[in-house]
Write an enzyme that holds these catalytic residues in place. Structure first.
Site, PDB file in Angstrom:
ATOM      1  N   MET A  40       0.950  -1.166   0.010  1.00 24.97           N
ATOM      2  CA  MET A  40      -0.035  -0.040  -0.133  1.00 24.97           C
ATOM      3  C   MET A  40       0.817   1.262   0.001  1.00 24.97           C
ATOM      4  O   MET A  40       1.845   1.318   0.445  1.00 24.97           O
ATOM      5  CB  MET A  40      -0.776   0.103   1.381  1.00 24.97           C
ATOM      6  CG  MET A  40      -1.662  -1.263   1.773  1.00 24.97           C
ATOM      7  SD  MET A  40      -3.297  -1.036   0.944  1.00 24.97           S
ATOM      8  CE  MET A  40      -3.938  -2.777   1.146  1.00 24.97           C
ATOM      9  N   LYS A  69       0.670  -4.465   4.852  1.00 31.35           N
ATOM     10  CA  LYS A  69       1.194  -5.439   5.841  1.00 31.35           C
ATOM     11  C   LYS A  69       1.971  -6.001   5.212  1.00 31.35           C
ATOM     12  O   LYS A  69       3.227  -6.709   5.944  1.00 31.35           O
ATOM     13  CB  LYS A  69      -0.099  -6.192   6.515  1.00 31.35           C
ATOM     14  CG  LYS A  69      -1.085  -5.201   7.367  1.00 31.35           C
ATOM     15  CD  LYS A  69      -2.022  -5.929   7.986  1.00 31.35           C
ATOM     16  CE  LYS A  69      -3.038  -4.927   8.262  1.00 31.35           C
ATOM     17  NZ  LYS A  69      -2.450  -3.736   9.386  1.00 31.35           N
ATOM     18  N   SER A  80      10.122   3.545   9.803  1.00 31.93           N
ATOM     19  CA  SER A  80      10.426   3.347  11.232  1.00 31.93           C
ATOM     20  C   SER A  80      11.487   2.039  11.595  1.00 31.93           C
ATOM     21  O   SER A  80      11.904   1.897  12.558  1.00 31.93           O
ATOM     22  CB  SER A  80       9.535   3.232  12.156  1.00 31.93           C
ATOM     23  OG  SER A  80       8.824   2.164  11.997  1.00 31.93           O
ATOM     24  N   ASP A 121       3.622  -5.648  11.941  1.00 30.43           N
ATOM     25  CA  ASP A 121       4.440  -6.106  10.890  1.00 30.43           C
ATOM     26  C   ASP A 121       5.927  -6.091  11.042  1.00 30.43           C
ATOM     27  O   ASP A 121       6.391  -7.097  10.455  1.00 30.43           O
ATOM     28  CB  ASP A 121       3.961  -5.134   9.601  1.00 30.43           C
ATOM     29  CG  ASP A 121       2.648  -5.052   9.288  1.00 30.43           C
ATOM     30  OD1 ASP A 121       1.979  -6.053   9.576  1.00 30.43           O
ATOM     31  OD2 ASP A 121       2.189  -3.836   8.667  1.00 30.43           O
TER      32      ASP A 121
END
Ligand code: RIB
Length: 306
Positions: free
Chosen positions: A12, A41, A293, A254
């Site tokens: 996504m 995900k 991140s 995830d």
């Protein structure tokens, strides 16, 4: 010996708005900032495993737009094999508008777009690549039939599979995922899949055991900031949370699964791999963004030694 992980799943484009609070219906509210980043995900789990050093092959669909090119470039930049990333003409790529509150909590909308077109035939087309894998990861942002087919394919070909049944799908046919090696639901997903209440750890263990009785290998119940529960036929163990001050929790689940896949495929026992995965996921919530991140192997190793 290098190990290999496949992800049969979603990608996504994350459209992340950082809000002071969520607007009420009919209200217009100014928000302080916006960031776009790669998410989904499946892609998130692939990137976490790749950044930690696994060889990763991604089986996914992108659309017919600028997000598609950016997504493929992002996989390549992370060293992920894109031979089985295919385009769907006339369809948008998957997108996820996300709202992150000052507490770090998030609310997510997803538009599956091209992800909805990932089919059992795409899994068969990737069979040669999948045969060499130690573990295949799946989530529920693609057609359920594709997940059912991949679970059956893994069982028939002796390749371990892990299903993260997120987002929760009330109509998931448990009998068609029962052959999965690892099932990694959160508490809400576990309650839906088992049809049992899950309001505390005792209930979570009972619900997980009901799924093991149906054929699931191992259940890993993720409990957010409360850690996780490992439920195997022979024992149940708790993975303690790693305490951090969250900035943005998007994609932490995830990060946990991608890191678990990496450490377990590289030879760590399940419990040890889960403990490292919890530390990896906790580190990710201290920074903004989803894949942005996720630490690289060297940075994570340095963090563990500190
Ligand atoms: O788990 C977080 C992910 O959920 C986001 O990256 C978003 O794309 C949705 O798929």
């Amino acid at each position: 010996m290098s190990h290999k992980i496949a992800v049969v799943g979603s990608n996504m484009m994350d459209l992340v708005t950082y809000v002071t609070r969520m607007p009420a219906p009919g209200e217009t509210l100014e928000a302080p900032s916006f960031e776009m980043g790669h998410g989904g995900k499946g892609a998130n789990q692939a990137v976490a495993a790749a950044r930690l050093g696994s060889q990763v092959v991604m089986v996914t669909k992108v659309g017919d737009d600028a997000f598609a090119d950016a997504t493929i470039r992002n996989f390549e930049a992370n060293g992920i094999d894109t031979a089985h990333v295919t385009r769907v003409p006339g369809v948008s790529s998957g997108v996820a508008p996300i709202f992150v509150e000052p507490s770090g909590e998030n609310s997510i909308l997803i538009v599956q777009g091209a992800n909805a077109h990932l089919s059992p035939g795409d899994v068969d087309a990737a069979a040669e690549a999948l045969k060499g894998c130690d573990l295949i990861l799946m989530q529920m942002e693609v057609a359920p039939e594709t997940v059912y087919h991949t679970v059956a394919w893994g069982q028939a070909n002796g390749v371990k599979t892990l299903l993260n049944p997120a987002p929760a799908a009330a109509d998931l046919d448990v009998s068609k995922i029962a052959a999965v090696s690892f099932l990694a639901p959160n508490e809400t997903e576990l309650a839906i899949l088992s049809g049992m209440p899950v309001t505390d750890e005792t209930q979570a263990e009972a619900a997980a055991r009901s799924l093991i009785a149906k054929g699931v290998g191992t259940v890993i119940v993720t409990m957010g900031s409360r850690g996780a529960l490992l439920v195997e036929a022979a024992q149940t163990r708790r993975i303690e949370p790693v305490s951090v001050t969250p900035v943005d929790t998007t994609g932490a689940g995830d990060a946990f699964i991608g890191a678990f896949a990496h450490f377990h495929a590289s030879g760590e026992p399940v419990f040890d791999a889960l403990r490292k995965a919890a530390a990896y996921a906790a580190d990710s919530v201290t920074r903004r963004g989803t894949q942005k991140s996720y630490a690289r192997a060297a940075d994570f190793a340095a963090l563990q030694e500190a």
